[in-house]
Motif scaffolding. Structure first.
Motif, mmCIF file in Angstrom:
data_model
loop_
_atom_site.group_PDB
_atom_site.id
_atom_site.type_symbol
_atom_site.label_atom_id
_atom_site.label_comp_id
_atom_site.label_asym_id
_atom_site.label_seq_id
_atom_site.Cartn_x
_atom_site.Cartn_y
_atom_site.Cartn_z
ATOM 1 N N LEU A 1 26.733 8.957 -28.253
ATOM 2 C CA LEU A 1 26.856 7.761 -27.409
ATOM 3 C C LEU A 1 28.329 7.373 -27.381
ATOM 4 O O LEU A 1 28.859 6.816 -28.335
ATOM 5 N N GLN A 2 28.968 7.710 -26.297
ATOM 6 C CA GLN A 2 30.418 7.531 -26.141
ATOM 7 C C GLN A 2 30.811 6.057 -26.194
ATOM 8 O O GLN A 2 30.137 5.197 -25.655
ATOM 9 N N ARG A 3 31.962 5.803 -26.842
ATOM 10 C CA ARG A 3 32.567 4.471 -26.817
ATOM 11 C C ARG A 3 33.679 4.458 -25.775
ATOM 12 O O ARG A 3 33.583 3.792 -24.770
ATOM 13 N N ASN A 4 34.767 5.203 -26.026
ATOM 14 C CA ASN A 4 35.923 5.257 -25.131
ATOM 15 C C ASN A 4 36.199 6.654 -24.605
ATOM 16 O O ASN A 4 36.796 6.812 -23.559
ATOM 17 N N GLU A 5 35.844 7.653 -25.383
ATOM 18 C CA GLU A 5 36.095 9.039 -25.009
ATOM 19 C C GLU A 5 34.948 9.891 -25.546
ATOM 20 O O GLU A 5 34.214 9.460 -26.422
ATOM 21 N N PRO A 6 34.768 11.102 -25.016
ATOM 22 C CA PRO A 6 33.677 11.949 -25.501
ATOM 23 C C PRO A 6 33.757 12.176 -27.013
ATOM 24 O O PRO A 6 34.838 12.283 -27.575
ATOM 25 N N HIS A 7 32.608 12.215 -27.651
ATOM 26 C CA HIS A 7 32.436 12.534 -29.077
ATOM 27 C C HIS A 7 32.892 11.423 -30.022
ATOM 28 O O HIS A 7 33.007 11.671 -31.219
ATOM 29 N N ASP A 8 33.147 10.205 -29.541
ATOM 30 C CA ASP A 8 33.632 9.159 -30.453
ATOM 31 C C ASP A 8 32.555 8.170 -30.894
ATOM 32 O O ASP A 8 32.863 7.130 -31.455
ATOM 33 N N GLY A 9 31.294 8.506 -30.662
ATOM 34 C CA GLY A 9 30.217 7.640 -31.108
ATOM 35 C C GLY A 9 28.908 8.397 -31.251
ATOM 36 O O GLY A 9 28.688 9.402 -30.568
ATOM 37 N N LEU A 10 28.052 7.921 -32.156
ATOM 38 C CA LEU A 10 26.755 8.541 -32.372
ATOM 39 C C LEU A 10 25.705 7.440 -32.454
ATOM 40 O O LEU A 10 25.863 6.482 -33.211
ATOM 41 N N ALA A 11 24.641 7.589 -31.661
ATOM 42 C CA ALA A 11 23.524 6.650 -31.698
ATOM 43 C C ALA A 11 22.467 7.185 -32.647
ATOM 44 O O ALA A 11 22.122 8.365 -32.608
ATOM 45 N N VAL A 12 21.961 6.308 -33.507
ATOM 46 C CA VAL A 12 20.894 6.652 -34.437
ATOM 47 C C VAL A 12 19.821 5.580 -34.276
ATOM 48 O O VAL A 12 19.994 4.451 -34.726
ATOM 49 N N VAL A 13 18.730 5.942 -33.586
ATOM 50 C CA VAL A 13 17.628 5.001 -33.384
ATOM 51 C C VAL A 13 16.709 5.138 -34.584
ATOM 52 O O VAL A 13 16.040 6.147 -34.751
ATOM 53 N N ASN A 14 16.700 4.110 -35.427
ATOM 54 C CA ASN A 14 15.943 4.182 -36.674
ATOM 55 C C ASN A 14 14.893 3.084 -36.797
ATOM 56 O O ASN A 14 14.269 2.942 -37.836
ATOM 57 N N GLN A 15 14.714 2.297 -35.758
ATOM 58 C CA GLN A 15 13.759 1.202 -35.797
ATOM 59 C C GLN A 15 12.898 1.225 -34.540
ATOM 60 O O GLN A 15 13.281 1.816 -33.532
ATOM 61 N N PRO A 16 11.752 0.566 -34.587
ATOM 62 C CA PRO A 16 10.906 0.511 -33.395
ATOM 63 C C PRO A 16 11.624 -0.179 -32.237
ATOM 64 O O PRO A 16 12.597 -0.892 -32.419
ATOM 65 N N ASP A 17 11.151 0.057 -31.052
ATOM 66 C CA ASP A 17 11.665 -0.571 -29.836
ATOM 67 C C ASP A 17 13.108 -0.211 -29.526
ATOM 68 O O ASP A 17 13.812 -0.953 -28.858
#
Length: 176
Positions: free
Chosen positions: A36-52
């Protein structure tokens, strides 16, 4: 009567299996992990660990102080992820460090972090050698980021002293 006990047993078994299936779905819900990009490719990671769709948005940074080596710079204060399983995920505010540390115990999260950070390093420092450093997994392993100290030339001058210098340069009389 023998048919009745078989029917009761079958009904009880069906009820137990459906209850187990409902309970196991909540307990075994898969974590979703994606870039999950912040400003440029590869600079963020999304981790969905909760419901909804709630989770973590981990900000990825590199350490290139040594121009020949690029390694991860760990920021253990992730943003709170919203709508992580939807079409427009976004982050706002802070998640807890404890959630970050819990995520670092999962092999899939660490593997994704390693891939994204290596790609970020190749993008930012293409000639540097990639060096993996394990993420912190507890508060005692967190190393605060050291920023460069301010030097005299970086500081603003006193406005009164600056006015005095201007007047002296222009030839005006400077009262003491």
């Amino acid at each position: 009567m023998p048919g009745r006990s078989w029917c009761q047993t079958a009904w009880s078994l069906g009820l137990c299996l459906s209850l187990l299936a409902c309970g196991s779905k909540d307990q075994q819900e898969e974590w979703t992990i994606y870039a999950l990009q912040r400003n440029e490719p590869h600079d963020g990671l999304a981790v969905v660990n909760q419901p909804d769709g709630f989770g973590l948005h981990i900000f990825l940074e590199t350490d290139t102080r040594d121009p020949s080596i690029c390694r991860p710079r760990w920021l253990p204060d992730p943003a709170r992820l919203f709508n992580g399983r939807g079409s427009a995920p976004f982050s706002s505010g802070l998640a807890t460090r404890q959630e970050f540390f819990e995520a670092m115990t999962r092999d899939a999260v660490v593997s994704s972090l390693q891939q994204e950070l290596e790609a970020l390093c190749k993008q930012r420092a293409p000639d540097a050698r990639w060096q993996w450093l394990d993420p912190p997994r507890s508060e005692v392993e967190v190393t605060p980021v050291q920023l460069p100290a301010l030097e005299e030339e970086d500081l603003l001058t006193d406005p009164y002293e600056e006015l005095q210098r201007q007047k002296a340069l222009l030839g005006d009389v400077v009262p003491n």
